[in-house]
Write an enzyme that holds these catalytic residues in place. Structure first.
Site, PDB file in Angstrom:
ATOM      1  N   GLU A  83       0.737  -1.030   0.264  1.00 40.67           N
ATOM      2  CA  GLU A  83      -0.015   0.175   0.143  1.00 40.67           C
ATOM      3  C   GLU A  83       0.899   1.563  -0.355  1.00 40.67           C
ATOM      4  O   GLU A  83       0.704   1.902   0.421  1.00 40.67           O
ATOM      5  CB  GLU A  83      -1.054   0.411   1.055  1.00 40.67           C
ATOM      6  CG  GLU A  83      -0.491  -0.257   2.635  1.00 40.67           C
ATOM      7  CD  GLU A  83      -1.442   0.034   3.461  1.00 40.67           C
ATOM      8  OE1 GLU A  83      -2.275   0.274   3.574  1.00 40.67           O
ATOM      9  OE2 GLU A  83      -1.517  -1.618   4.250  1.00 40.67           O
ATOM     10  N   CYS A 120      -3.410  -3.019   3.984  1.00 36.25           N
ATOM     11  CA  CYS A 120      -2.755  -4.810   4.831  1.00 36.25           C
ATOM     12  C   CYS A 120      -3.170  -5.980   4.331  1.00 36.25           C
ATOM     13  O   CYS A 120      -2.239  -7.091   4.504  1.00 36.25           O
ATOM     14  CB  CYS A 120      -2.989  -4.558   6.117  1.00 36.25           C
ATOM     15  SG  CYS A 120      -2.284  -2.999   6.710  1.00 36.25           S
ATOM     16  N   HIS A 245      -3.170  -9.723  11.598  1.00 34.06           N
ATOM     17  CA  HIS A 245      -2.621  -8.986  11.303  1.00 34.06           C
ATOM     18  C   HIS A 245      -2.125  -7.926  12.855  1.00 34.06           C
ATOM     19  O   HIS A 245      -3.348  -7.493  13.517  1.00 34.06           O
ATOM     20  CB  HIS A 245      -3.206  -8.150  10.319  1.00 34.06           C
ATOM     21  CG  HIS A 245      -3.542  -6.582  10.187  1.00 34.06           C
ATOM     22  ND1 HIS A 245      -1.940  -5.968   9.520  1.00 34.06           N
ATOM     23  CD2 HIS A 245      -3.541  -5.110  10.036  1.00 34.06           C
ATOM     24  CE1 HIS A 245      -2.059  -5.128   9.074  1.00 34.06           C
ATOM     25  NE2 HIS A 245      -2.797  -4.389   9.799  1.00 34.06           N
TER      26      HIS A 245
HETATM   27  N1  CAA Z   1       0.933   2.819  30.687  1.00 36.24           N
HETATM   28  C1  CAA Z   1      -0.550   2.119  29.952  1.00 36.24           C
HETATM   29  N2  CAA Z   1      -1.352   1.926  28.758  1.00 36.24           N
HETATM   30  C2  CAA Z   1      -0.995   3.353  27.944  1.00 36.24           C
HETATM   31  C3  CAA Z   1      -0.328   4.144  28.581  1.00 36.24           C
HETATM   32  C4  CAA Z   1       0.160   4.693  29.566  1.00 36.24           C
HETATM   33  N3  CAA Z   1       1.114   5.240  30.435  1.00 36.24           N
HETATM   34  N4  CAA Z   1      -0.305   5.471  27.978  1.00 36.24           N
HETATM   35  C5  CAA Z   1      -1.845   4.900  27.717  1.00 36.24           C
HETATM   36  N5  CAA Z   1      -1.801   4.013  27.663  1.00 36.24           N
HETATM   37  C6  CAA Z   1      -2.647   2.651  26.736  1.00 36.24           C
HETATM   38  C7  CAA Z   1      -3.886   2.805  26.250  1.00 36.24           C
HETATM   39  O1  CAA Z   1      -5.255   2.894  27.518  1.00 36.24           O
HETATM   40  C8  CAA Z   1      -4.369   2.726  24.933  1.00 36.24           C
HETATM   41  O2  CAA Z   1      -4.948   1.170  25.486  1.00 36.24           O
HETATM   42  P1  CAA Z   1      -6.367   0.975  25.499  1.00 36.24           P
HETATM   43  O3  CAA Z   1      -6.411   0.734  23.948  1.00 36.24           O
HETATM   44  O4  CAA Z   1      -6.148  -0.554  25.581  1.00 36.24           O
HETATM   45  O5  CAA Z   1      -6.783   1.646  26.012  1.00 36.24           O
HETATM   46  C9  CAA Z   1      -3.189   2.382  24.421  1.00 36.24           C
HETATM   47  O6  CAA Z   1      -1.955   2.973  25.167  1.00 36.24           O
HETATM   48  C10 CAA Z   1      -2.780   3.981  23.305  1.00 36.24           C
HETATM   49  O7  CAA Z   1      -2.818   5.054  23.874  1.00 36.24           O
HETATM   50  P2  CAA Z   1      -4.064   5.560  23.177  1.00 36.24           P
HETATM   51  O8  CAA Z   1      -5.562   5.382  22.294  1.00 36.24           O
HETATM   52  O9  CAA Z   1      -3.811   7.090  23.509  1.00 36.24           O
HETATM   53  O10 CAA Z   1      -2.955   6.416  21.065  1.00 36.24           O
HETATM   54  P3  CAA Z   1      -3.517   7.505  20.493  1.00 36.24           P
HETATM   55  O11 CAA Z   1      -4.346   7.914  21.241  1.00 36.24           O
HETATM   56  O12 CAA Z   1      -2.167   8.129  20.488  1.00 36.24           O
HETATM   57  O13 CAA Z   1      -3.653   5.907  19.419  1.00 36.24           O
HETATM   58  C11 CAA Z   1      -3.905   4.803  17.382  1.00 36.24           C
HETATM   59  C12 CAA Z   1      -3.527   4.703  18.828  1.00 36.24           C
HETATM   60  C13 CAA Z   1      -5.355   5.011  17.183  1.00 36.24           C
HETATM   61  C14 CAA Z   1      -4.156   2.863  17.501  1.00 36.24           C
HETATM   62  C15 CAA Z   1      -2.500   4.918  16.872  1.00 36.24           C
HETATM   63  O14 CAA Z   1      -1.655   4.921  17.162  1.00 36.24           O
HETATM   64  C16 CAA Z   1      -3.135   5.373  15.464  1.00 36.24           C
HETATM   65  O15 CAA Z   1      -3.933   6.037  14.775  1.00 36.24           O
HETATM   66  N6  CAA Z   1      -2.541   4.254  14.212  1.00 36.24           N
HETATM   67  C17 CAA Z   1      -2.993   3.494  12.778  1.00 36.24           C
HETATM   68  C18 CAA Z   1      -4.265   3.684  13.060  1.00 36.24           C
HETATM   69  C19 CAA Z   1      -3.828   1.948  13.228  1.00 36.24           C
HETATM   70  O16 CAA Z   1      -2.806   1.117  13.425  1.00 36.24           O
HETATM   71  N7  CAA Z   1      -5.165   1.031  13.689  1.00 36.24           N
HETATM   72  C20 CAA Z   1      -5.534  -0.256  14.028  1.00 36.24           C
HETATM   73  C21 CAA Z   1      -6.638  -0.769  13.421  1.00 36.24           C
HETATM   74  S1  CAA Z   1      -6.910  -0.329  11.545  1.00 36.24           S
HETATM   75  C22 CAA Z   1      -5.593  -1.714  10.440  1.00 36.24           C
HETATM   76  O17 CAA Z   1      -4.665  -2.290  11.947  1.00 36.24           O
HETATM   77  C23 CAA Z   1      -4.582  -1.570   9.430  1.00 36.24           C
HETATM   78  C24 CAA Z   1      -3.510  -0.978   9.476  1.00 36.24           C
HETATM   79  O18 CAA Z   1      -2.198  -1.560  10.040  1.00 36.24           O
HETATM   80  C25 CAA Z   1      -3.236   0.529   9.794  1.00 36.24           C
END
Ligand code: CAA
Length: 446
Positions: A83, A120, A245
């Site tokens: 991709e 993916c 994945h």
């Molecule tokens: N100690 C322990 N855990 C902590 C923490 C700390 N100090 N701070 C945060 N966390 C945890 C949070 O609770 C959260 O876990 P849960 O979801 O279990 O509650 C995790 O760490 C991540 O924290 P946030 O949700 O605050 O993180 P974020 O808002 O910065 O973003 C995300 C997370 C949305 C996945 C972001 O990384 C993102 O946009 N990623 C790209 C999209 C993606 O990968 N999506 C996955 C599904 S789509 C797919 O799979 C296709 C692909 O390959 C892209």
């Protein structure tokens, strides 16, 4: 029909490393445990300035061909899943073939080449295409080369930046495979979704939280589709590993729990855990969907603490995440490094796996999940023992944050930035410049 599956696998990681808890988190003002515990990531792999999807794919393929003693005459098909393509017409597989032809006698002129796109899940779809080609008897005794290669880069300061990665997986699909045999047991969950997309742009537009919900919804549909075709319902002990994945291990933690809860229903294990936490809620006993979902959520919160779930997760899911933790998201290659990671852990633990089954759960945004069963073949230990991923990971150049920003800029198609390489290429293909029609040029560095 003869057995068809993955005969061999090779991996090429981007040669740079971004340490997430120690280098990235402090610059973002984040607690390092957000990465290590929350997302489940230690580091991302990054491409050096002379690396891209073609070099990584061709380097993984060359390693595979050398190890298996193959020449272009042995390959009837080259499919690249990506991709991160940079050309809407000329497929990456032609560039890869061009690279390989620089170093092997003979050519790939007889090979059918293409490029697969569905985020993916395209790597798994390419394996399916190769399987179908062989199973239909159209392969003339030749094997297929499937390459999943991506530079999973996100815009700087976007939420996805924490989950970047870069690398390629090359797989040989053939009759009488050494690694895993593919089966007809397959299920799909597919819908028109706008959770993650790249409409004519290099870096993705992502609705991060929603993308996670869509992943889980499509995965559940795919499992239901698979179940609908089976004579017997699925049971948690059917599969020795479930490679998912893995955009980041935290996502698989959620998917694993959902999947376990789903296939637990009406099994002896549900009866066992019922003694501690009760039986799981059934939708028909609720007046509305909302109260059912609330009840399911509290059941899952308790389920994840049970001994039964924890030992299933530790045995079946955790070993699939070892490589991913060190490299981040490789998009099309991600589920295939999850499989390799599990097999590598089994080999290190001296486990006997021949004849055991795995459930491979692929996913692509936009969105489609696919689950399929495969059986481990008797040459698996030797095949997986030949992987050099650990040495590759150790050799990566550890970037400072300022170097990370520079190399990110160097790969940004909208910027024209000159950045010195961080590592010295040796025995590999490199991106060496541009041709008269703006095509990329590659050369092999001894
Ligand atoms: N100690 C322990 N855990 C902590 C923490 C700390 N100090 N701070 C945060 N966390 C945890 C949070 O609770 C959260 O876990 P849960 O979801 O279990 O509650 C995790 O760490 C991540 O924290 P946030 O949700 O605050 O993180 P974020 O808002 O910065 O973003 C995300 C997370 C949305 C996945 C972001 O990384 C993102 O946009 N990623 C790209 C999209 C993606 O990968 N999506 C996955 C599904 S789509 C797919 O799979 C296709 C692909 O390959 C892209």
């Amino acid at each position: 029909m003869t057995s068809v599956g993955i005969d061999a696998v090779e991996v090429w990681t981007g040669k740079l490393k971004l340490d997430l808890p120690n280098t990235f988190a402090p610059q973002k003002g984040d607690d390092p445990e957000k990465y290590t515990k929350g997302l489940g990531l230690e580091a991302s792999s990054f491409p050096d300035t002379y690396e891209d999807i073609v070099t990584m794919g061709a380097n993984a393929a060359k390693r595979l061909m050398d190890r298996k003693g193959l020449t272009p005459a042995d390959i009837g098909r080259i499919d690249v899943a990506t991709e991160s393509a940079f050309d809407n017409s000329k497929p990456v597989s032609t560039y890869v073939a061009g690279c390989l032809e620089q170093v092997y006698d003979g050519d790939f002129h007889h090979a059918n080449k293409g490029e697969r796109k569905f985020a993916c899940v395209a790597g798994t779809q390419s394996i399916d295409d190769a399987y179908n080609w062989i199973a239909a008897g159209r392969n003339r005794g030749l094997a297929a080369l499937v390459i999943a290669t991506d530079t999973a880069l996100y815009a700087r300061d976007s939420s996805g930046e924490a989950t970047q990665g870069a690398g390629a997986v090359a797989m040989l699909i053939d009759e009488d495979p050494n690694l895993v045999e593919l089966s007809h047991e397959q299920g799909y969950g597919s819908a028109d979704e706008t959770d993650f997309l790249k409409p004519q742009q290099q870096f993705p537009s992502v609705d991060g939280k929603r993308s996670m919900q869509v992943y889980l919804a499509r995965m559940r549909e795919a499992v239901e589709d698979l179940e609908a075709q089976l004579d017997e319902p699925l049971h948690p002990e059917d599969f020795v590993y479930v490679p998912f994945h893995t955009p980041f291990p935290g996502m698989v933690r959620k998917a694993g729990l959902l999947g376990y809860r789903h296939i637990l229903r009406d099994t002896d294990i549900e009866d066992e855990v019922a003694e501690e936490i009760g039986r799981q809620p059934r939708e028909e006993s609720f007046d509305d969907r909302e109260s059912y979902e609330e009840a399911i959520q509290s059941y899952m919160d308790e389920l994840k603490r049970t001994e039964q779930y924890r030992s299933w997760y530790d045995a079946t899911i955790e070993p699939t995440l070892n490589i991913s933790r060190q490299v981040g998201n490789w998009y099309t290659g991600s589920v295939h490094i999850a499989r390799a990671s599990a097999l590598q852990a089994a080999a290190e633990a001296g486990r006997a796996l021949t004849g055991e089954r795995m459930l491979v759960a692929s996913y692509g945004s936009g969105a489609q999940a696919e689950v399929h069963a495969e059986t481990v073949c008797d040459g698996w230990r030797e095949e997986i023992g030949a992987l050099t991923i650990d040495e590759q990971l150790q050799r990566r150049y550890d970037l400072s944050f300022e170097e990370y920003e520079r190399v990110h800029d160097a790969h940004n198609h909208d910027l024209d930035t000159e950045v010195e390489e961080f590592t010295q290429p040796s025995g590999e293909f490199v991106h060496a410049g541009w041709g008269r029609m703006n095509e990329r040029k590659y050369e092999y560095v001894e």
